[in-house]
Design an enzyme around this catalytic site. Structure first.
Site, mmCIF file in Angstrom:
data_model
loop_
_atom_site.group_PDB
_atom_site.id
_atom_site.type_symbol
_atom_site.label_atom_id
_atom_site.label_comp_id
_atom_site.label_asym_id
_atom_site.label_seq_id
_atom_site.Cartn_x
_atom_site.Cartn_y
_atom_site.Cartn_z
ATOM 1 N N CYS A 26 -2.050 3.015 3.047
ATOM 2 C CA CYS A 26 -2.837 2.032 3.785
ATOM 3 C C CYS A 26 -3.931 2.714 4.608
ATOM 4 C CB CYS A 26 -1.927 1.177 4.664
ATOM 5 S SG CYS A 26 -2.683 -0.407 5.151
ATOM 6 N N ASP A 27 -4.852 1.896 5.105
ATOM 7 C CA ASP A 27 -6.131 2.381 5.619
ATOM 8 C C ASP A 27 -6.046 3.562 6.582
ATOM 9 O OD1 ASP A 27 -6.990 0.221 4.189
ATOM 10 O OD2 ASP A 27 -7.830 -0.884 5.875
ATOM 11 N N LYS A 28 -5.272 3.440 7.655
ATOM 12 C CA LYS A 28 -5.284 4.474 8.692
ATOM 13 C C LYS A 28 -4.491 5.706 8.296
ATOM 14 C CE LYS A 28 -7.675 1.452 10.693
ATOM 15 N NZ LYS A 28 -7.421 0.405 9.680
ATOM 16 N N CYS A 80 0.823 -1.210 0.000
ATOM 17 C CA CYS A 80 0.000 0.000 0.000
ATOM 18 C C CYS A 80 0.858 1.262 0.000
ATOM 19 C CB CYS A 80 -0.915 0.022 1.223
ATOM 20 S SG CYS A 80 -1.964 -1.424 1.433
ATOM 21 N N CYS A 132 -5.361 -1.986 -1.266
ATOM 22 C CA CYS A 132 -6.259 -3.100 -1.587
ATOM 23 C C CYS A 132 -7.384 -2.652 -2.517
ATOM 24 C CB CYS A 132 -6.810 -3.704 -0.310
ATOM 25 S SG CYS A 132 -5.511 -4.327 0.783
ATOM 26 N N SER A 166 -12.736 -5.355 8.629
ATOM 27 C CA SER A 166 -12.009 -4.866 7.464
ATOM 28 C C SER A 166 -13.001 -4.332 6.448
ATOM 29 C CB SER A 166 -11.203 -6.012 6.852
ATOM 30 O OG SER A 166 -10.834 -5.719 5.532
ATOM 31 N N ASP A 213 -2.497 -3.331 7.617
ATOM 32 C CA ASP A 213 -3.641 -4.065 8.149
ATOM 33 C C ASP A 213 -3.674 -5.495 7.625
ATOM 34 O OD1 ASP A 213 -4.197 -1.631 9.247
ATOM 35 O OD2 ASP A 213 -6.245 -1.496 8.504
ATOM 36 N N GLU A 225 -9.544 -5.281 13.643
ATOM 37 C CA GLU A 225 -10.464 -5.720 12.595
ATOM 38 C C GLU A 225 -10.561 -7.243 12.570
ATOM 39 O OE1 GLU A 225 -9.158 -4.035 8.925
ATOM 40 O OE2 GLU A 225 -9.599 -1.987 9.530
#
Length: 564
Positions: A128-130, A55, A200, A478, A87, A452
Site C-alpha cells: 500500500c501507498d505509504k 494491497c 490499486c 489520493s 488508504d 487524502e
C-alpha cells in the site's frame, strides 16, 4: 562509481564473533542457526504482509520467495514485520489521518530493526501507498545494502464490459448521489471492482512510487508493473534477494543510488507516466533521508522539460498491467534516455548503470500498443504535476494540470474546515459549477496527518463537476484524484498560512498556466484578517498523532519528523 568486494558480515560480526558474544550466539542457536551461519550475512526481510488490505494480503508468498533467494545465495534471512494502513478503507474517515503517520512508523521500524540487530542488508517488501516511501526512508537512514520489492499491482475488475478499479467505486458514489446511477449498479461496482490481491491498479500512489523506485535503481527492472497474482512477481522477489547478496559483496548502499541525479530520473519517470501528486511530498522526504539537496522547485524544473508519454488512469485510459504488457518502465526510461531527459550514468542495485540496464531496450515503443506514446507525439508536451505559488501558497502547492478543459478558473470560495462537511455538501447538491471549494486545517499539523481527499473529489467527478469546480486544500489527494484540484497548500492553515483567512464567497483564482494560486483581496485586507488569529488547539494530545502534529515540517519540506 567503482565497486569493491568486502566481507559478507561486516556488521553482524559485532554480535556473532568472539567469546564475549557467546550469549548472543546462544539465542541464534535457539532459532536453528549453526556455527557456519555466523560467517554469512544477516539480511533483514521487512515483511509488510497484512490482511488489513488487498494491497498487502498477497505479500507473504513474496516474502517466502525472498527468504529462499537469500538462503540460496548464501545469506541468513531475518524476518520482521512492518505495519500498514489501507488508504482505500480509511479514506473519508478519521482513520485517514493515520496514513501519512504510517510512513514515519514504517521508516522507524526498518531503521530500528536494521540498526538494532546489526543487519548486513535489508530487503523491504511493501504494497500500500505509504509502504513505499516509508520503506525507502528507512533503508536510507540505515544505509546498509538494500533492495525494495514492490508487492505488485492489482488486476482490473469488470462490470458491463468496463474495466473497474477502486476509484471507480468512489466515483460511483457521486454518480449515485447525483441520480446518475442506480443503487443496483453501485452495488455491483462495489462487489466487482477489486477481484483479488495487489495495489490499486492505475498510476496511483503505490504504482507511482514503485515506478519511481525502479527508475532510482533500488528495485529490479520491470518489477514495478508486475501484477501481484502472477508468478513473475514471485520470481522477481527471489531474484531481488540474490541481487541483494551480490550488492552486499560490492558494498552498494542506498545512498550510493539515491543521488540528486537519480531523483531527477525518478521524477522524470513520474512525469512521463502521469503519476500521483503524493510523489512530490514523498520525494521531498526521501531526499531529506538521503541527505540530498532537493526542493519543491526542483519538481517544476523537471516538469517543464519532461513530456507525459503514458495514457494511464486516473486521467487517462489504461492501468499498470497494460503498461507492463506495453514494455513497462524500462521502455519509458529508454525513451527518456534517448531524448537526453535521463541520467544514464546513475548506479543501480545490480551494479550496472541505468544506461547499461537499458542497453537492449528499443528506443521507440511498439507499434501494436497505445499505452506508451512516441516521444514525438506525447500525451502532453510537459509534465502534469505543477508547483503553483501565490498569496495563498507562498511556499508552493501541487496541482495536476493536464487534461483540463479549463486550465484557469476564478470562482467564489466555499469554505470547509473538515472533509466530512465538504463531502456532505457535494452529496446534497449544494456545490455548483464555478465554485472553488476550500478544505483547510487538514495539513500535517492541522489534520493532523494531512489526510487524502478522494471521497470529495470522487464525489465531484461522479456528480459531473470534476471539470467545473475547483478544490484547494492544505491536505493531500489520493493518487486516484483528477480534476481542478490543488493540494499541499503551504504554509498550512494550522500554521497561520493564508488559507486560514479565506472567507466564504471570496474570489479565488487557480491558474495552471501562470502557476498561480491567488486569493483576490488586497494585501491590506489580508493583513487585517490576520489580527487576533490564534492557532487552534491540538486535536490530539497523546499518541502518534500528537507526536506527528508537534514535529511535522511543512508539506513544502515533505512533512518529515526529523527536520531539526
Amino acid at each position: 562509481m567503482e565497486t569493491k568486494t568486502i566481507q559478507l558480515n561486516p556488521r553482524s560480526k559485532n554480535i556473532t564473533e568472539g567469546k564475549s558474544r557467546a550469549p548472543n550466539r546462544s539465542m541464534y542457536y535457539a532459532m536453528g542457526y549453526e556455527e557456519a551461519d555466523f560467517k554469512k550475512p544477516m539480511i533483514g526481510v521487512a515483511n509488510g504482509h497484512s490482511t488489513i488490505t488487498p494491497c498487502n494480503s498477497g505479500l507473504q508468498k513474496l516474502a517466502d520467495a525472498a527468504i529462499a533467494g537469500i538462503e540460496e545465495a548464501g545469506g541468513n534471512a531475518q524476518v520482521f514485520g512492518t505495519p500498514t494502513i489501507s488508504d482505500g478503507m480509511a479514506m473519508g474517515t478519521e482513520g485517514m489521518k493515520y496514513s501519512l503517520v504510517s510512513r514515519e512508523v514504517i521508516s522507524d521500524c526498518i531503521e530500528t530493526c536494521v540498526q538494532g540487530q546489526w543487519m548486513d542488508g535489508v530487503l523491504v517488501i511493501g504494497g500500500c501507498d505509504k509502504n513505499m516511501p516509508g520503506g525507502l526512508m528507512g533503508m536510507l537512514r540505515a544505509n546498509v545494502p538494500a533492495i525494495y520489492v514492490y508487492g505488485g499491482t492489482i488486476l482490473p475488475g469488470s462490470y458491463k464490459g468496463k474495466d473497474l478499479n477502486i476509484v471507480s467505486v468512489f466515483e460511483a458514489v457521486g454518480e449515485n448521489a447525483a441520480g446518475r446511477m442506480s443503487d443496483e449498479d453501485l452495488l455491483q461496482i462495489e462487489r466487482r471492482a477489486i477481484p483479488g490481491t495487489g495495489s490499486c491498479g492505475g498510476m496511483y500512489t503505490a504504482n507511482t512510487m514503485s515506478s519511481a523506485f525502479e527508475a532510482l535503481g533500488i528495485s529490479l527492472p520491470y518489477s514495478s508493473t508486475m501484477a501481484n497474482p502472477h508468478d513473475e512477481k514471485m520470481n522477481s522477489a527471489r531474484e531481488s534477494a540474490k541481487v541483494l547478496v551480490e550488492a552486499i559483496k560490492k558494498d552498494i548502499k542506498p545512498r550510493d543510488l539515491v543521488t540528486k541525479k537519480a531523483i531527477e530520473n525518478a521524477v522524470a519517470v513520474i512525469m512521463a507516466t502521469g503519476g500521483s501528486t503524493n510523489a512530490v511530498l514523498h520525494f521531498l522526504a526521501i531526499a531529506h533521508a538521503a541527505g540530498v539537496d532537493w526542493t519543491i522547485d526542483d519538481f517544476e524544473r523537471v516538469r517543464q522539460r519532461t513530456p507525459v508519454l503514458c495514457d494511464l488512469k486516473p486521467s487517462g485510459k489504461y492501468l499498470a498491467v497494460d503498461l507492463h504488457r506495453a514494455g513497462g518502465i524500462p521502455q519509458v526510461m529508454k525513451m527518456l534516455l534517448a531524448a537526453g531527459l535521463l541520467h544514464g550514468d546513475c548506479l543501480t542495485i545490480t551494479g550496472q548503470t541505468i544506461a547499461e540496464v537499458l542497453k537492449d531496450v528499443p528506443e521507440a515503443p511498439r507499434a501494436d500498443q497505445d499505452v506508451i506514446r512516441p516521444i514525438s507525439n506525447p500525451m502532453y508536451a510537459q509534465g502534469h504535476l505543477a508547483i503553483l505559488k501565490g498569496n495563498l501558497s507562498p511556499e508552493g502547492c501541487v496541482a495536476k494540470i493536464t487534461g483540463l478543459k479549463n486550465p484557469v478558473m476564478t470562482g467564489p470560495a466555499r469554505v470547509f474546515d473538515d472533509e466530512q462537511s465538504a463531502l456532505a455538501a457535494i452529496l446534497a447538491g449544494k456545490i455548483k459549477a464555478g465554485d472553488v471549494m476550500v478544505l483547510r486545517y487538514l495539513g500535517p499539523k492541522g489534520g493532523p496527518g494531512m489526510p487524502e481527499m478522494l471521497a470529495p473529489t470522487g464525489a465531484l467527478i461522479g456528480a459531473g463537476l470534476g471539470e467545473s469546480v475547483g478544490l484547494i486544500t492544505d491536505g493531500r489527494f489520493s493518487g486516484g484524484t483528477w480534476g481542478m484540484v490543488v493540494g499541499h497548500v503551504a504554509p498550512e492553515a494550522a500554521a497561520g498560512g493564508n488559507i486560514a483567512f479565506i472567507n466564504e464567497g471570496d474570489s479565488i483564482t487557480i491558474d495552471s498556466k501562470q502557476l498561480l494560486l491567488q486569493l483576490n483581496i488586497s494585501d491590506a485586507e489580508l493583513e487585517k484578517r490576520k489580527v487576533g488569529w490564534k492557532a487552534p488547539a491540538p486535536r490530539y494530545n497523546r499518541g502518534v498523532q500528537a507526536k506527528f502534529a508537534f514535529n511535522a515540517s511543512s508539506a513544502s519540506k515533505g512533512a518529515v519528523l526529523d527536520d531539526y
